[in-house]
Scaffold this motif. Structure first.
Motif, mmCIF file in Angstrom:
data_model
loop_
_atom_site.group_PDB
_atom_site.id
_atom_site.type_symbol
_atom_site.label_atom_id
_atom_site.label_comp_id
_atom_site.label_asym_id
_atom_site.label_seq_id
_atom_site.Cartn_x
_atom_site.Cartn_y
_atom_site.Cartn_z
ATOM 1 N N UNK A 160 0.846 -1.197 0.000
ATOM 2 C CA UNK A 160 0.000 0.000 0.000
ATOM 3 C C UNK A 160 0.887 1.256 0.000
ATOM 4 N N UNK A 161 1.882 1.273 0.875
ATOM 5 C CA UNK A 161 2.773 2.443 0.986
ATOM 6 C C UNK A 161 3.544 2.671 -0.308
ATOM 7 N N UNK A 162 4.032 1.567 -0.885
ATOM 8 C CA UNK A 162 4.828 1.675 -2.118
ATOM 9 C C UNK A 162 4.007 2.344 -3.229
ATOM 10 N N UNK A 163 2.770 1.893 -3.402
ATOM 11 C CA UNK A 163 1.961 2.393 -4.519
ATOM 12 C C UNK A 163 1.560 3.850 -4.276
ATOM 13 N N UNK A 164 1.154 4.164 -3.063
ATOM 14 C CA UNK A 164 0.784 5.556 -2.764
ATOM 15 C C UNK A 164 1.995 6.477 -2.894
ATOM 16 N N UNK A 165 3.171 5.974 -2.514
ATOM 17 C CA UNK A 165 4.361 6.848 -2.598
ATOM 18 C C UNK A 165 4.700 7.174 -4.047
ATOM 19 N N UNK A 166 4.207 6.349 -4.979
ATOM 20 C CA UNK A 166 4.402 6.646 -6.411
ATOM 21 C C UNK A 166 3.299 7.562 -6.938
ATOM 22 N N UNK A 167 2.395 7.972 -6.063
ATOM 23 C CA UNK A 167 1.310 8.877 -6.476
ATOM 24 C C UNK A 167 0.210 8.166 -7.248
ATOM 25 N N UNK A 168 0.153 6.836 -7.116
ATOM 26 C CA UNK A 168 -0.843 6.084 -7.895
ATOM 27 C C UNK A 168 -2.052 5.669 -7.060
ATOM 28 N N UNK A 169 -3.070 5.217 -7.779
ATOM 29 C CA UNK A 169 -4.301 4.719 -7.144
ATOM 30 C C UNK A 169 -4.181 3.194 -7.072
ATOM 31 N N UNK A 170 -4.477 2.629 -5.907
ATOM 32 C CA UNK A 170 -4.295 1.178 -5.730
ATOM 33 C C UNK A 170 -5.516 0.402 -6.230
ATOM 34 N N UNK A 171 -5.268 -0.645 -7.016
ATOM 35 C CA UNK A 171 -6.357 -1.546 -7.427
ATOM 36 C C UNK A 171 -6.190 -2.865 -6.668
ATOM 37 N N UNK A 172 -7.214 -3.221 -5.904
ATOM 38 C CA UNK A 172 -7.187 -4.465 -5.129
ATOM 39 C C UNK A 172 -8.083 -5.517 -5.779
ATOM 40 N N UNK A 173 -7.599 -6.747 -5.831
ATOM 41 C CA UNK A 173 -8.423 -7.894 -6.223
ATOM 42 C C UNK A 173 -8.445 -8.787 -4.996
ATOM 43 N N UNK A 174 -9.477 -8.646 -4.182
ATOM 44 C CA UNK A 174 -9.483 -9.395 -2.918
ATOM 45 C C UNK A 174 -10.847 -10.010 -2.638
ATOM 46 N N UNK A 175 -10.879 -10.925 -1.703
ATOM 47 C CA UNK A 175 -12.118 -11.648 -1.447
ATOM 48 C C UNK A 175 -13.160 -10.707 -0.820
ATOM 49 N N UNK A 176 -14.392 -11.189 -0.777
ATOM 50 C CA UNK A 176 -15.527 -10.357 -0.384
ATOM 51 C C UNK A 176 -15.377 -9.789 1.040
ATOM 52 N N UNK A 177 -14.934 -10.620 1.989
ATOM 53 C CA UNK A 177 -14.765 -10.122 3.368
ATOM 54 C C UNK A 177 -13.653 -9.081 3.415
ATOM 55 N N UNK A 178 -12.554 -9.356 2.727
ATOM 56 C CA UNK A 178 -11.446 -8.403 2.675
ATOM 57 C C UNK A 178 -11.901 -7.087 2.055
ATOM 58 N N UNK A 179 -12.743 -7.172 1.028
ATOM 59 C CA UNK A 179 -13.250 -5.965 0.354
ATOM 60 C C UNK A 179 -14.074 -5.106 1.303
ATOM 61 N N UNK A 180 -14.940 -5.762 2.068
ATOM 62 C CA UNK A 180 -15.771 -5.039 3.040
ATOM 63 C C UNK A 180 -14.872 -4.387 4.100
ATOM 64 N N UNK A 181 -13.862 -5.128 4.552
ATOM 65 C CA UNK A 181 -12.947 -4.591 5.574
ATOM 66 C C UNK A 181 -12.152 -3.395 5.063
ATOM 67 N N UNK A 182 -11.659 -3.483 3.844
ATOM 68 C CA UNK A 182 -10.870 -2.368 3.297
ATOM 69 C C UNK A 182 -11.738 -1.130 3.073
ATOM 70 N N UNK A 183 -12.977 -1.343 2.643
ATOM 71 C CA UNK A 183 -13.891 -0.200 2.463
ATOM 72 C C UNK A 183 -14.116 0.493 3.813
ATOM 73 N N UNK A 184 -14.273 -0.314 4.843
ATOM 74 C CA UNK A 184 -14.469 0.240 6.187
ATOM 75 C C UNK A 184 -13.228 1.035 6.600
ATOM 76 N N UNK A 185 -12.065 0.504 6.265
ATOM 77 C CA UNK A 185 -10.797 1.132 6.653
ATOM 78 C C UNK A 185 -10.561 2.442 5.887
ATOM 79 N N UNK A 186 -10.829 2.437 4.580
ATOM 80 C CA UNK A 186 -10.476 3.606 3.754
ATOM 81 C C UNK A 186 -11.635 4.564 3.494
ATOM 82 N N UNK A 187 -12.838 4.176 3.816
ATOM 83 C CA UNK A 187 -13.989 5.080 3.719
ATOM 84 C C UNK A 187 -14.103 5.761 2.357
ATOM 85 N N UNK A 188 -14.133 7.109 2.366
ATOM 86 C CA UNK A 188 -14.356 7.850 1.133
ATOM 87 C C UNK A 188 -13.151 7.816 0.181
#
Ligand code: ADP
Ligand code: 5GP
Length: 193
Positions: A86-114
């Motif tokens: 996560x840090x590596x991609x953001x430090x390059x000024x890019x937007x992160x694309x995640x391919x993760x399972x449904x529970x992980x997706x819900x958790x990351x949305x909760x973590x990153x919000x808007x």
């Protein structure tokens, strides 16, 4: 604002196909390479598709607190997002694309919000899902059965995502992905879940 785009779906719905499409179409996106304790499949390469860790290495890194999130997606098979990725991609000024399972997706949305756009890719039906997994030819019939069993449960999570894309006609699904992502990248905010 650092941003992330989360793709989740039952296995075989076409998530990987749509993520690859999005990565080609939008050069500002970069794929988050997850870590897993499963063995490589087909043409998969370490560091490109996953960081392939031994079960011992995976556990060690869980205990060290190296993961933003991780899940035992199938019995004994664990997958997780490393904070370093996560840090590596953001430090390059890019937007992160995640391919993760449904529970992980819900958790990351909760973590990153808007900061996050969460997309649920749905198959048109379980029967179509079976056909796709069979014709993909990368899983044993036992693994396909396991994935289908889990798919039924995963479909119930769709409502917790910002957007749901039914991947029936591929070209139409790609066009929807393009529209949704363009909107998210242009407007400095995401839909709330
Ligand atoms: P996932 O990443 O969700 O497991 P994949 O992207 O690997 O799914 O897709 C599963 C299989 O279905 C692949 O063989 C892929 O080429 C095929 N596929 C994806 N989308 C469609 C579609 N809209 N129509 C028909 N086949 C599709
Ligand atoms: P596969 O074995 O087909 O590559 O992946 C199995 C499942 O694990 C897929 O649903 C995939 O999206 C999910 N997955 C991959 N990486 C991660 C991750 O970092 N975290 C979580 N929670 N799931 C992941």
């Amino acid at each position: 604002m650092n941003k992330v785009i989360i793709f989740s779906a039952p296995s075989g719905s076409g998530k990987t196909t749509l993520v690859r499409h999005a990565l080609q179409k939008f050069p500002q996106l970069e794929f988050s390479v997850s870590a897993t304790n499963r063995a490589p499949r087909g043409e998969e390469k370490n560091g490109r598709d996953y960081f392939f860790l031994t079960p011992e290495e995976f556990e060690l890194r869980v205990n060290r607190g190296d993961f933003v999130e991780w899940e035992e997606v199938y019995s004994g098979l664990c997958y997780g997002t490393l904070s370093s990725e996560v840090e590596r991609i953001w430090s390059e000024g890019k937007v992160i694309a995640f391919d993760i399972d449904v529970c992980g997706g819900v958790n990351l949305k909760r973590l990153y919000g808007k900061q996050a756009l969460s997309i649920f890719v749905s198959p048109p039906s379980i029967e179509v899902l079976r056909q796709r997994l069979e014709s993909r030819g990368t899983d044993t019939s036992e693994a396909i059965q396991r994935r289908l069993g889990k798919a039924e449960e995963e479909l119930a999570f769709a409502a917790q995502f910002d957007r749901v894309i039914v991947n029936d006609k591929l070209e139409q699904a790609k066009a929807e992905v393009d529209m949704i992502i363009t909107d998210f990248l242009n407007n400095n905010k995401a839909e709330t879940a």
